[in-house]
Design an enzyme around this catalytic site. Structure first.
Site, PDB file in Angstrom:
ATOM      1  N   MET A  26       4.446  -4.043  -1.501  1.00  0.00           N
ATOM      2  CA  MET A  26       4.400  -2.232  -1.260  1.00  0.00           C
ATOM      3  C   MET A  26       4.268  -1.693  -2.081  1.00  0.00           C
ATOM      4  SD  MET A  26       7.344  -2.082   1.711  1.00  0.00           S
ATOM      5  CE  MET A  26       8.249  -2.349   1.671  1.00  0.00           C
ATOM      6  N   GLY A  27       3.615  -1.818  -3.226  1.00  0.00           N
ATOM      7  CA  GLY A  27       3.810  -1.241  -4.394  1.00  0.00           C
ATOM      8  C   GLY A  27       4.980  -1.402  -5.499  1.00  0.00           C
ATOM      9  N   ALA A  31       7.666  -7.306 -12.553  1.00  0.00           N
ATOM     10  CA  ALA A  31       6.864  -8.997 -12.923  1.00  0.00           C
ATOM     11  C   ALA A  31       7.404  -9.645 -11.628  1.00  0.00           C
ATOM     12  CB  ALA A  31       8.144  -9.234 -14.310  1.00  0.00           C
ATOM     13  N   HIS A  33       6.822  -9.268  -8.656  1.00  0.00           N
ATOM     14  CA  HIS A  33       4.489  -9.182  -8.505  1.00  0.00           C
ATOM     15  C   HIS A  33       4.126  -9.766  -8.761  1.00  0.00           C
ATOM     16  CE1 HIS A  33       6.902  -5.814  -6.212  1.00  0.00           C
ATOM     17  NE2 HIS A  33       6.490  -6.130  -5.036  1.00  0.00           N
ATOM     18  N   GLN A  57       8.384  -1.740   9.437  1.00  0.00           N
ATOM     19  CA  GLN A  57       8.905  -2.093   8.864  1.00  0.00           C
ATOM     20  C   GLN A  57      10.441  -1.722   8.746  1.00  0.00           C
ATOM     21  OE1 GLN A  57       6.427  -4.556   5.992  1.00  0.00           O
ATOM     22  NE2 GLN A  57       8.935  -4.460   4.978  1.00  0.00           N
ATOM     23  N   GLY A 143       7.368 -13.396  -2.228  1.00  0.00           N
ATOM     24  CA  GLY A 143       8.184 -14.135  -2.549  1.00  0.00           C
ATOM     25  C   GLY A 143       8.880 -14.663  -2.267  1.00  0.00           C
ATOM     26  N   LYS A 144       9.971 -15.607  -3.493  1.00  0.00           N
ATOM     27  CA  LYS A 144      11.146 -16.701  -2.195  1.00  0.00           C
ATOM     28  C   LYS A 144      12.493 -15.421  -2.043  1.00  0.00           C
ATOM     29  CE  LYS A 144      10.131 -21.232  -3.042  1.00  0.00           C
ATOM     30  NZ  LYS A 144      11.458 -22.530  -3.810  1.00  0.00           N
ATOM     31  N   SER A 182      11.524  -3.764  -6.276  1.00  0.00           N
ATOM     32  CA  SER A 182      11.313  -2.092  -6.609  1.00  0.00           C
ATOM     33  C   SER A 182      13.226  -1.490  -6.046  1.00  0.00           C
ATOM     34  CB  SER A 182      11.224  -2.340  -5.436  1.00  0.00           C
ATOM     35  OG  SER A 182       9.634  -3.107  -5.532  1.00  0.00           O
ATOM     36  N   ARG A 183      13.887  -1.986  -5.496  1.00  0.00           N
ATOM     37  CA  ARG A 183      14.892  -1.182  -4.455  1.00  0.00           C
ATOM     38  C   ARG A 183      16.166  -1.052  -6.329  1.00  0.00           C
ATOM     39  NH1 ARG A 183      13.982  -3.090   0.655  1.00  0.00           N
ATOM     40  NH2 ARG A 183      13.300  -1.123   1.521  1.00  0.00           N
TER      41      ARG A 183
HETATM   42  O1  PAF Z   1       7.427  -7.726   1.129  1.00  0.00           O
HETATM   43  C1  PAF Z   1       6.582  -6.920   1.118  1.00  0.00           C
HETATM   44  O2  PAF Z   1       6.661  -5.978   0.101  1.00  0.00           O
HETATM   45  C2  PAF Z   1       6.448  -7.001   2.595  1.00  0.00           C
HETATM   46  O3  PAF Z   1       7.432  -6.479   3.480  1.00  0.00           O
HETATM   47  C3  PAF Z   1       5.279  -7.482   2.743  1.00  0.00           C
HETATM   48  C4  PAF Z   1       5.053  -8.621   3.067  1.00  0.00           C
HETATM   49  C5  PAF Z   1       3.923  -6.445   1.749  1.00  0.00           C
HETATM   50  C6  PAF Z   1       4.596  -6.403   4.032  1.00  0.00           C
HETATM   51  O4  PAF Z   1       5.327  -4.945   4.315  1.00  0.00           O
END
Ligand code: PAF
Length: 274
Positions: A26-27, A31, A33, A57, A143-144, A182-183
């Site tokens: 989701m951008g 690190a 990602h 979501q 990611g886990k 990201s949060r």
């Molecule tokens: O983990 C995320 O960033 C999101 O939930 C995903 C898997 C990209 C789906 O929108």
């Protein structure tokens, strides 16, 4: 790196690109990602990333509108990580009409995160299946840190017989143990100093279990109480079976400790496998 927002243009660009490896995001890339993007390279010929903040979501009181969008910086990071193609659709590109056909995951969607974020995993599974259909990867990495998400997506892929290998990437942490997210950007400096407590309490539970403690309810309660006494609002600290995230039937099987707690604005999640 080539960038596409249109589905037909992306599909055309993905012809004859060999084995495609896909990392959906989701951008607001960090690190964690980037380590997935680098790992992706080892799994195939063409690395495709996506950036899409998926409205399906997010709950009505969640941060969809304020979710950090940092497209230009993200592109630079993806380029430097060797990503070949970025798919960055708008909401209209991906949902040109209301998305009425959805993936409704089974009971696992109501546990843990699902109890506090109703509908969240339906939104995640729906967008990921749609992205899979568009990108048609051989391999996809997640990611886990989003442990339950990884399990929902693995199970969906297996049960719907999608020809895709799902790979889980290890959680990347700051030096003080805080899982990158990201949060984390929502944390004030004081909250940022407090935030590593989440990983510390998980580590303490793991050590106690490894040393033979079997009163899991006590460990969970003490951990939540410690967080809450330091200004957190804890949704859950839970010791579960890795296989299905149900409460453990035995202590001698692979376990995972999962937690979600709000510190100021952000709700942070983390987990530790035992
Ligand atoms: O983990 C995320 O960033 C999101 O939930 C995903 C898997 C990209 C789906 O929108």
């Amino acid at each position: 790196m080539q960038i596409y927002s249109s589905i037909p243009e992306l599909r055309a660009a993905l012809k004859n690109r060999g084995r495609i490896v896909f990392v959906p995001t989701m951008g607001n890339l960090h690190a964690g990602h980037i380590s997935l993007m680098k790992e992706a390279r080892a799994h195939g010929d063409t690395v495709v990333a996506s950036i899409f903040v998926n409205p399906l979501q997010f709950g009505p009181s969640e941060d969809f509108n304020s979710y950090p969008r940092t497209f230009d910086a993200d592109c630079q990071k993806l380029e430097a990580a060797g990503v070949d193609i970025l798919f960055a659709p708008t909401v209209k590109d991906l949902y040109p009409e209301p998305q009425e056909y959805v993936v409704d995951p089974p009971a696992i969607q109501n546990l843990l995160e699902g109890e506090f974020r109703p509908g969240h995993f339906q939104g995640v599974a729906t967008v990921v299946l749609k992205l899979f259909n568009i990108v048609q990867p051989a391999v996809a990495l997640f990611g886990k840190k989003d442990y339950q998400q990884l399990m929902v997506l693995r199970n969906m892929t297996r049960q719907l017989a999608l020809p895709i290998e799902i790979v889980g990437g290890e959680t990347v942490r700051a030096e003080d143990g805080l899982a990158l997210s990201s949060r984390n950007g929502y944390l004030s400096p004081d909250e940022r100093a407090e935030a590593p407590r989440l990983h510390r309490v998980l580590t303490r539970i793991r050590d106690a279990v490894l040393q033979g403690e079997r009163d899991f309810a006590k460990l969970e309660k003490e951990a939540a109480a410690e967080l809450d006494s330091h200004g957190w609002q804890t949704d859950y600290v839970a010791i579960r079976q890795q296989a299905d995230l149900q409460p453990p039937q035995s202590a001698d099987i692979p376990l995972v400790i999962l937690a979600a707690s709000r510190l100021g604005k952000p709700r942070l999640i983390d987990n530790l496998e035992i």
